[in-house]
Write an enzyme that holds these catalytic residues in place. Structure first.
Site, mmCIF file in Angstrom:
data_model
loop_
_atom_site.group_PDB
_atom_site.id
_atom_site.type_symbol
_atom_site.label_atom_id
_atom_site.label_comp_id
_atom_site.label_asym_id
_atom_site.label_seq_id
_atom_site.Cartn_x
_atom_site.Cartn_y
_atom_site.Cartn_z
ATOM 1 N N HIS A 1 4.323 2.177 2.116
ATOM 2 C CA HIS A 1 4.349 0.976 2.956
ATOM 3 C C HIS A 1 5.430 1.036 4.031
ATOM 4 C CE1 HIS A 1 1.344 -1.507 0.864
ATOM 5 N NE2 HIS A 1 1.728 -0.844 -0.218
ATOM 6 N N LYS B 1 -2.979 3.689 4.917
ATOM 7 C CA LYS B 1 -2.504 2.358 5.306
ATOM 8 C C LYS B 1 -2.297 2.308 6.820
ATOM 9 C CE LYS B 1 -0.650 1.175 0.770
ATOM 10 N NZ LYS B 1 -1.277 2.262 0.003
ATOM 11 N N SER C 1 5.847 -2.920 -2.606
ATOM 12 C CA SER C 1 4.618 -3.449 -2.038
ATOM 13 C C SER C 1 4.324 -4.898 -2.393
ATOM 14 C CB SER C 1 3.428 -2.581 -2.464
ATOM 15 O OG SER C 1 3.299 -2.555 -3.877
#
Length: 394
Positions: free
Chosen positions: A211, A242, A183
Protein backbone atom coordinates in the site's frame (compact mmCIF):
# COMPACT_ATOMS: atom_id res chain seq x y z
CA UNK A 1 -28.47 -37.38 6.21
CA UNK A 2 -25.67 -37.63 3.64
CA UNK A 3 -22.12 -36.60 4.55
CA UNK A 4 -21.86 -35.14 1.05
CA UNK A 5 -24.43 -32.43 1.89
CA UNK A 6 -21.63 -30.60 3.76
CA UNK A 7 -24.03 -29.60 6.51
CA UNK A 8 -21.16 -28.49 8.76
CA UNK A 9 -20.55 -25.61 6.32
CA UNK A 10 -24.24 -24.75 6.19
CA UNK A 11 -24.23 -24.38 9.97
CA UNK A 12 -21.23 -22.05 9.81
CA UNK A 13 -22.91 -19.90 7.14
CA UNK A 14 -26.06 -19.61 9.29
CA UNK A 15 -23.84 -18.41 12.13
CA UNK A 16 -22.51 -15.65 9.87
CA UNK A 17 -26.07 -14.59 9.05
CA UNK A 18 -27.06 -14.53 12.72
CA UNK A 19 -24.02 -12.36 13.51
CA UNK A 20 -25.00 -9.89 10.79
CA UNK A 21 -21.76 -10.31 8.84
CA UNK A 22 -22.90 -12.56 5.98
CA UNK A 23 -22.29 -11.08 2.56
CA UNK A 24 -22.67 -11.96 -1.09
CA UNK A 25 -20.01 -11.10 -3.63
CA UNK A 26 -20.86 -7.87 -5.48
CA UNK A 27 -20.56 -7.92 -9.28
CA UNK A 28 -18.82 -5.11 -11.16
CA UNK A 29 -20.09 -4.91 -14.74
CA UNK A 30 -17.28 -2.77 -16.10
CA UNK A 31 -13.81 -1.37 -15.44
CA UNK A 32 -12.60 -0.49 -11.96
CA UNK A 33 -12.96 3.29 -11.98
CA UNK A 34 -14.22 6.23 -9.90
CA UNK A 35 -17.82 5.34 -10.79
CA UNK A 36 -18.71 1.71 -11.45
CA UNK A 37 -21.69 -0.40 -12.44
CA UNK A 38 -22.05 -2.53 -9.32
CA UNK A 39 -24.85 -5.09 -9.29
CA UNK A 40 -26.47 -3.19 -12.15
CA UNK A 41 -26.38 0.22 -10.41
CA UNK A 42 -24.08 3.21 -10.95
CA UNK A 43 -22.25 3.97 -7.70
CA UNK A 44 -19.26 6.01 -6.59
CA UNK A 45 -16.47 3.53 -5.91
CA UNK A 46 -14.58 4.06 -2.64
CA UNK A 47 -13.41 0.47 -2.24
CA UNK A 48 -10.73 -0.30 -4.80
CA UNK A 49 -6.94 -0.37 -4.53
CA UNK A 50 -6.68 1.37 -7.90
CA UNK A 51 -5.00 4.34 -6.21
CA UNK A 52 -3.80 6.11 -9.33
CA UNK A 53 -6.65 5.21 -11.67
CA UNK A 54 -4.26 3.38 -13.99
CA UNK A 55 -6.20 0.12 -14.40
CA UNK A 56 -8.45 1.74 -17.03
CA UNK A 57 -5.93 4.19 -18.51
CA UNK A 58 -5.74 4.08 -22.35
CA UNK A 59 -1.94 3.71 -22.39
CA UNK A 60 -2.03 0.82 -19.97
CA UNK A 61 -4.82 -0.96 -21.82
CA UNK A 62 -3.10 -0.53 -25.19
CA UNK A 63 0.12 -2.00 -23.81
CA UNK A 64 -1.83 -5.08 -22.70
CA UNK A 65 -3.48 -5.43 -26.10
CA UNK A 66 -0.17 -5.13 -27.93
CA UNK A 67 1.39 -7.77 -25.68
CA UNK A 68 -1.41 -10.26 -26.34
CA UNK A 69 -0.93 -9.80 -30.08
CA UNK A 70 2.81 -10.45 -29.75
CA UNK A 71 3.04 -13.06 -26.98
CA UNK A 72 -0.42 -14.65 -26.72
CA UNK A 73 -2.79 -14.78 -23.76
CA UNK A 74 -0.66 -16.74 -21.30
CA UNK A 75 2.97 -17.47 -20.46
CA UNK A 76 2.36 -21.19 -20.91
CA UNK A 77 4.69 -22.49 -18.21
CA UNK A 78 6.56 -21.70 -15.04
CA UNK A 79 9.57 -19.41 -15.38
CA UNK A 80 12.09 -22.22 -14.90
CA UNK A 81 10.81 -23.96 -18.05
CA UNK A 82 9.63 -21.72 -20.95
CA UNK A 83 7.44 -19.18 -19.13
CA UNK A 84 10.29 -16.71 -18.59
CA UNK A 85 9.35 -14.41 -21.47
CA UNK A 86 11.61 -11.45 -22.20
CA UNK A 87 8.82 -9.03 -21.31
CA UNK A 88 9.06 -10.19 -17.67
CA UNK A 89 12.74 -9.37 -17.68
CA UNK A 90 11.97 -5.87 -18.98
CA UNK A 91 9.46 -5.37 -16.20
CA UNK A 92 12.00 -6.43 -13.58
CA UNK A 93 14.62 -4.10 -15.02
CA UNK A 94 12.36 -1.04 -15.03
CA UNK A 95 11.11 -1.81 -11.52
CA UNK A 96 14.68 -2.05 -10.23
CA UNK A 97 15.41 1.32 -11.84
CA UNK A 98 12.22 2.83 -10.44
CA UNK A 99 12.83 1.53 -6.91
CA UNK A 100 16.56 2.42 -6.92
CA UNK A 101 17.39 -1.19 -6.03
CA UNK A 102 19.92 -3.65 -7.48
CA UNK A 103 17.48 -6.31 -8.72
CA UNK A 104 13.81 -7.27 -8.80
CA UNK A 105 12.07 -10.64 -9.01
CA UNK A 106 8.44 -10.65 -10.15
CA UNK A 107 5.78 -13.01 -8.78
CA UNK A 108 2.19 -13.70 -9.77
CA UNK A 109 0.80 -11.70 -6.82
CA UNK A 110 1.85 -9.87 -3.68
CA UNK A 111 0.59 -12.81 -1.63
CA UNK A 112 2.85 -15.14 -3.63
CA UNK A 113 5.79 -12.83 -2.90
CA UNK A 114 5.33 -13.28 0.83
CA UNK A 115 4.57 -16.99 0.90
CA UNK A 116 7.41 -17.64 -1.55
CA UNK A 117 10.11 -15.32 -0.27
CA UNK A 118 9.85 -15.66 3.51
CA UNK A 119 10.24 -19.43 3.48
CA UNK A 120 13.05 -19.20 0.92
CA UNK A 121 15.24 -16.73 2.83
CA UNK A 122 14.80 -18.19 6.32
CA UNK A 123 15.57 -21.60 7.80
CA UNK A 124 15.68 -23.62 10.99
CA UNK A 125 17.98 -21.78 13.38
CA UNK A 126 16.69 -18.36 12.28
CA UNK A 127 14.17 -16.05 13.97
CA UNK A 128 11.40 -14.02 12.33
CA UNK A 129 10.08 -11.01 14.27
CA UNK A 130 6.76 -9.72 12.94
CA UNK A 131 4.49 -6.76 13.73
CA UNK A 132 1.19 -8.01 15.18
CA UNK A 133 -0.86 -6.18 12.52
CA UNK A 134 1.07 -7.46 9.51
CA UNK A 135 -0.95 -8.57 6.49
CA UNK A 136 -2.40 -12.08 6.38
CA UNK A 137 -0.05 -13.05 3.55
CA UNK A 138 2.93 -12.27 5.78
CA UNK A 139 1.44 -14.39 8.54
CA UNK A 140 0.97 -17.25 6.07
CA UNK A 141 4.51 -16.82 4.76
CA UNK A 142 5.91 -16.97 8.29
CA UNK A 143 3.93 -20.14 9.00
CA UNK A 144 5.54 -21.81 5.98
CA UNK A 145 9.04 -21.06 7.27
CA UNK A 146 10.99 -23.44 9.52
CA UNK A 147 12.35 -20.47 11.48
CA UNK A 148 11.21 -19.63 14.98
CA UNK A 149 8.94 -16.62 15.30
CA UNK A 150 8.12 -13.77 17.62
CA UNK A 151 5.46 -11.05 17.40
CA UNK A 152 5.78 -7.51 18.73
CA UNK A 153 2.97 -5.12 19.66
CA UNK A 154 2.00 -2.92 16.73
CA UNK A 155 4.69 -0.31 15.99
CA UNK A 156 6.03 -0.62 19.54
CA UNK A 157 9.75 -0.14 19.16
CA UNK A 158 10.47 -0.89 22.81
CA UNK A 159 8.81 -4.29 22.39
CA UNK A 160 10.80 -4.94 19.23
CA UNK A 161 14.09 -4.05 20.90
CA UNK A 162 13.27 -6.23 23.91
CA UNK A 163 12.94 -9.27 21.63
CA UNK A 164 16.16 -8.41 19.81
CA UNK A 165 18.07 -7.84 23.03
CA UNK A 166 16.89 -11.08 24.62
CA UNK A 167 16.94 -13.44 21.65
CA UNK A 168 19.33 -12.23 18.93
CA UNK A 169 22.29 -14.19 20.30
CA UNK A 170 20.42 -17.50 19.99
CA UNK A 171 19.93 -17.42 16.18
CA UNK A 172 21.83 -17.39 12.91
CA UNK A 173 19.76 -14.84 11.00
CA UNK A 174 17.06 -12.61 12.44
CA UNK A 175 14.49 -11.14 10.03
CA UNK A 176 12.27 -8.22 11.09
CA UNK A 177 9.10 -8.06 8.97
CA UNK A 178 6.68 -5.15 8.79
CA UNK A 179 4.11 -3.68 6.47
CA UNK A 180 5.19 -0.30 5.13
CA UNK A 181 1.59 0.95 5.24
CA UNK A 182 -0.86 -0.97 7.40
CA UNK A 183 -3.85 -1.64 5.20
CA UNK A 184 -6.67 -1.48 7.75
CA UNK A 185 -5.69 1.78 9.49
CA UNK A 186 -3.53 3.53 6.91
CA UNK A 187 -0.71 4.24 9.37
CA UNK A 188 2.99 3.99 8.50
CA UNK A 189 5.53 1.64 9.99
CA UNK A 190 8.19 3.32 12.11
CA UNK A 191 10.65 2.25 9.48
CA UNK A 192 13.62 4.51 10.39
CA UNK A 193 13.61 3.14 13.94
CA UNK A 194 13.14 -0.44 12.76
CA UNK A 195 16.15 -0.11 10.47
CA UNK A 196 18.16 1.49 13.26
CA UNK A 197 17.39 -1.42 15.59
CA UNK A 198 18.10 -3.97 12.86
CA UNK A 199 21.52 -2.47 12.26
CA UNK A 200 22.23 -2.26 15.99
CA UNK A 201 21.46 -5.96 16.51
CA UNK A 202 22.73 -7.29 13.16
CA UNK A 203 19.27 -8.22 11.87
CA UNK A 204 17.73 -8.10 8.38
CA UNK A 205 14.69 -6.00 7.43
CA UNK A 206 11.76 -6.98 5.23
CA UNK A 207 9.08 -4.45 4.27
CA UNK A 208 5.81 -5.33 2.56
CA UNK A 209 5.08 -2.07 0.77
CA UNK A 210 1.92 -3.13 -1.05
CA UNK A 211 0.00 0.00 0.00
CA UNK A 212 3.06 2.27 -0.19
CA UNK A 213 4.07 1.38 -3.75
CA UNK A 214 2.74 4.04 -6.11
CA UNK A 215 1.54 6.13 -3.17
CA UNK A 216 4.46 7.30 -1.01
CA UNK A 217 7.87 8.68 -1.99
CA UNK A 218 8.87 10.40 -5.19
CA UNK A 219 6.36 9.44 -7.91
CA UNK A 220 5.20 6.58 -5.67
CA UNK A 221 8.57 4.87 -5.19
CA UNK A 222 7.35 3.68 -1.80
CA UNK A 223 7.92 3.82 1.93
CA UNK A 224 11.67 3.21 1.70
CA UNK A 225 12.01 6.23 -0.58
CA UNK A 226 9.66 8.26 1.64
CA UNK A 227 11.99 7.73 4.60
CA UNK A 228 15.19 7.94 2.47
CA UNK A 229 16.32 4.47 3.52
CA UNK A 230 17.69 3.20 0.21
CA UNK A 231 20.34 0.54 0.71
CA UNK A 232 19.32 -0.11 4.32
CA UNK A 233 16.22 -2.30 3.83
CA UNK A 234 17.12 -5.81 2.67
CA UNK A 235 13.87 -7.05 1.13
CA UNK A 236 11.17 -4.75 -0.27
CA UNK A 237 7.89 -6.29 -1.40
CA UNK A 238 5.78 -4.37 -3.89
CA UNK A 239 2.56 -5.07 -5.68
CA UNK A 240 1.48 -4.54 -9.26
CA UNK A 241 -2.15 -5.12 -8.28
CA UNK A 242 -2.92 -1.84 -6.52
CA UNK A 243 -1.48 1.54 -7.56
CA UNK A 244 0.14 0.03 -10.67
CA UNK A 245 -3.35 -1.07 -11.68
CA UNK A 246 -2.72 -4.57 -13.02
CA UNK A 247 -1.80 -7.79 -11.16
CA UNK A 248 1.34 -9.32 -9.70
CA UNK A 249 3.99 -8.59 -7.14
CA UNK A 250 7.74 -8.23 -6.83
CA UNK A 251 10.69 -8.43 -4.47
CA UNK A 252 13.29 -5.66 -4.73
CA UNK A 253 16.62 -6.61 -3.20
CA UNK A 254 20.15 -7.65 -4.22
CA UNK A 255 21.00 -9.76 -7.28
CA UNK A 256 21.94 -12.62 -4.96
CA UNK A 257 18.37 -12.61 -3.61
CA UNK A 258 16.97 -12.84 -7.11
CA UNK A 259 19.27 -15.73 -7.98
CA UNK A 260 18.32 -17.63 -4.81
CA UNK A 261 14.59 -17.10 -5.40
CA UNK A 262 15.01 -18.59 -8.89
CA UNK A 263 15.92 -21.80 -7.13
CA UNK A 264 13.81 -21.85 -3.96
CA UNK A 265 10.68 -19.65 -4.21
CA UNK A 266 7.92 -22.20 -4.58
CA UNK A 267 5.33 -19.99 -6.38
CA UNK A 268 7.93 -19.40 -9.11
CA UNK A 269 8.76 -23.09 -9.34
CA UNK A 270 5.23 -24.47 -9.32
CA UNK A 271 2.89 -21.83 -10.80
CA UNK A 272 2.67 -20.40 -14.31
CA UNK A 273 4.35 -17.03 -14.84
CA UNK A 274 2.58 -13.69 -15.14
CA UNK A 275 0.55 -13.37 -18.36
CA UNK A 276 2.17 -11.11 -20.96
CA UNK A 277 -0.74 -8.65 -21.03
CA UNK A 278 -0.39 -7.97 -17.32
CA UNK A 279 3.39 -7.72 -17.57
CA UNK A 280 3.36 -5.22 -20.42
CA UNK A 281 0.59 -3.18 -18.81
CA UNK A 282 2.61 -2.95 -15.59
CA UNK A 283 5.65 -1.74 -17.54
CA UNK A 284 3.58 1.06 -19.04
CA UNK A 285 2.23 2.08 -15.63
CA UNK A 286 5.72 2.29 -14.17
CA UNK A 287 6.89 4.34 -17.15
CA UNK A 288 4.06 6.80 -16.52
CA UNK A 289 5.06 7.18 -12.88
CA UNK A 290 8.66 7.83 -13.90
CA UNK A 291 7.52 10.53 -16.32
CA UNK A 292 5.43 12.61 -13.95
CA UNK A 293 4.13 13.07 -10.39
CA UNK A 294 0.65 14.08 -11.58
CA UNK A 295 -1.02 10.83 -10.53
CA UNK A 296 0.38 10.74 -7.00
CA UNK A 297 -0.23 14.50 -6.60
CA UNK A 298 -3.90 14.08 -7.53
CA UNK A 299 -4.26 11.06 -5.22
CA UNK A 300 -2.99 12.96 -2.19
CA UNK A 301 -5.07 16.04 -3.02
CA UNK A 302 -8.21 13.88 -3.15
CA UNK A 303 -7.31 12.06 0.06
CA UNK A 304 -6.75 15.28 2.00
CA UNK A 305 -9.99 16.77 0.68
CA UNK A 306 -12.06 13.71 1.61
CA UNK A 307 -10.55 13.33 5.09
CA UNK A 308 -11.21 16.97 5.91
CA UNK A 309 -14.80 16.62 4.74
CA UNK A 310 -15.48 13.60 6.94
CA UNK A 311 -13.64 15.15 9.87
CA UNK A 312 -15.83 18.26 9.81
CA UNK A 313 -18.87 15.99 10.09
CA UNK A 314 -17.49 14.32 13.21
CA UNK A 315 -16.52 10.94 11.79
CA UNK A 316 -13.61 9.13 13.41
CA UNK A 317 -11.04 8.40 10.68
CA UNK A 318 -8.50 6.84 13.02
CA UNK A 319 -4.75 7.38 12.70
CA UNK A 320 -4.39 7.20 8.93
CA UNK A 321 -1.32 8.82 7.37
CA UNK A 322 -2.17 7.72 3.83
CA UNK A 323 -5.09 7.78 1.34
CA UNK A 324 -6.53 4.76 3.19
CA UNK A 325 -9.31 6.38 5.22
CA UNK A 326 -11.00 4.17 7.81
CA UNK A 327 -14.31 5.33 9.25
CA UNK A 328 -14.43 3.69 12.65
CA UNK A 329 -17.79 2.17 13.66
CA UNK A 330 -16.98 -0.59 16.17
CA UNK A 331 -19.82 -3.10 16.32
CA UNK A 332 -19.81 -5.59 13.46
CA UNK A 333 -23.49 -5.63 12.52
CA UNK A 334 -23.68 -1.81 12.63
CA UNK A 335 -20.65 -1.61 10.36
CA UNK A 336 -22.29 -3.83 7.76
CA UNK A 337 -25.59 -1.94 8.12
CA UNK A 338 -23.77 1.32 7.41
CA UNK A 339 -22.05 -0.16 4.35
CA UNK A 340 -25.35 -1.43 2.95
CA UNK A 341 -27.13 1.87 3.53
CA UNK A 342 -24.35 3.76 1.73
CA UNK A 343 -24.58 1.36 -1.21
CA UNK A 344 -28.34 1.83 -1.39
CA UNK A 345 -27.67 5.58 -1.55
CA UNK A 346 -25.12 5.25 -4.36
CA UNK A 347 -21.73 5.03 -2.61
CA UNK A 348 -19.86 1.74 -2.35
CA UNK A 349 -17.59 1.31 0.69
CA UNK A 350 -16.95 -2.19 1.95
CA UNK A 351 -17.38 -2.94 5.63
CA UNK A 352 -14.33 -4.46 7.34
CA UNK A 353 -15.10 -6.68 10.34
CA UNK A 354 -13.70 -9.61 12.31
CA UNK A 355 -11.61 -11.63 11.50
CA UNK A 356 -10.00 -9.09 9.15
CA UNK A 357 -9.84 -6.70 12.11
CA UNK A 358 -10.29 -7.38 15.82
CA UNK A 359 -13.71 -7.89 17.39
CA UNK A 360 -15.42 -4.57 18.09
CA UNK A 361 -13.13 -2.72 15.67
CA UNK A 362 -15.35 -2.73 12.59
CA UNK A 363 -14.86 0.09 10.16
CA UNK A 364 -15.62 1.24 6.64
CA UNK A 365 -12.38 1.45 4.70
CA UNK A 366 -12.50 4.24 2.15
CA UNK A 367 -9.91 3.97 -0.60
CA UNK A 368 -9.27 7.22 -2.44
CA UNK A 369 -8.05 7.34 -6.02
CA UNK A 370 -6.57 9.88 -8.41
CA UNK A 371 -9.52 9.03 -10.67
CA UNK A 372 -12.07 10.61 -8.31
CA UNK A 373 -13.40 14.04 -9.19
CA UNK A 374 -14.21 16.64 -6.55
CA UNK A 375 -17.87 16.17 -7.52
CA UNK A 376 -17.56 12.44 -6.70
CA UNK A 377 -16.09 13.26 -3.31
CA UNK A 378 -18.68 15.94 -2.50
CA UNK A 379 -21.50 13.50 -3.27
CA UNK A 380 -19.82 10.81 -1.16
CA UNK A 381 -19.32 13.17 1.81
CA UNK A 382 -22.97 14.29 1.70
CA UNK A 383 -24.08 10.66 1.52
CA UNK A 384 -21.92 9.79 4.53
CA UNK A 385 -23.51 12.67 6.43
CA UNK A 386 -27.10 11.58 5.70
CA UNK A 387 -26.55 7.88 6.41
CA UNK A 388 -24.42 8.61 9.46
CA UNK A 389 -27.19 10.75 10.97
CA UNK A 390 -29.90 8.24 10.03
CA UNK A 391 -28.01 5.48 11.86
CA UNK A 392 -27.05 7.65 14.83
CA UNK A 393 -23.33 7.39 14.14
CA UNK A 394 -22.82 11.16 14.03
Amino acid sequence: MSTHELNFLKVKIEELKEAGVYRELPINYGPCDNVINLNGKQVINLSSNNYLGLSNHPRVKQAAIDAVNKYGAGAGAVRTIVGNQDVIGRLEDILAQFKHEEAVMCFQSGLNCNIGTIQAITAKGDLIISDELNHASIIDGVRLSKADRAVFKHSNMDALEKILKERRKDYNQVLIITDGVFSMDGDLAKLPKIVELAEKYDALTYVDDAHGSGVLGESGRGTVDHFNLHGRVDFIIGTLSKAIGVVGGYVASKQVTKTWLHHRARPLLFSTALPPAATAAAIESVKMLMESTEFTDKLWDNADYFKKGLGKLGFDTGNSETPITPVMIGEEAKTMEFSKALLDAGVYVSGIVFPTVGLGKGRLRCMLSASHTKEDLDIAIKTFEKVGKDLGII
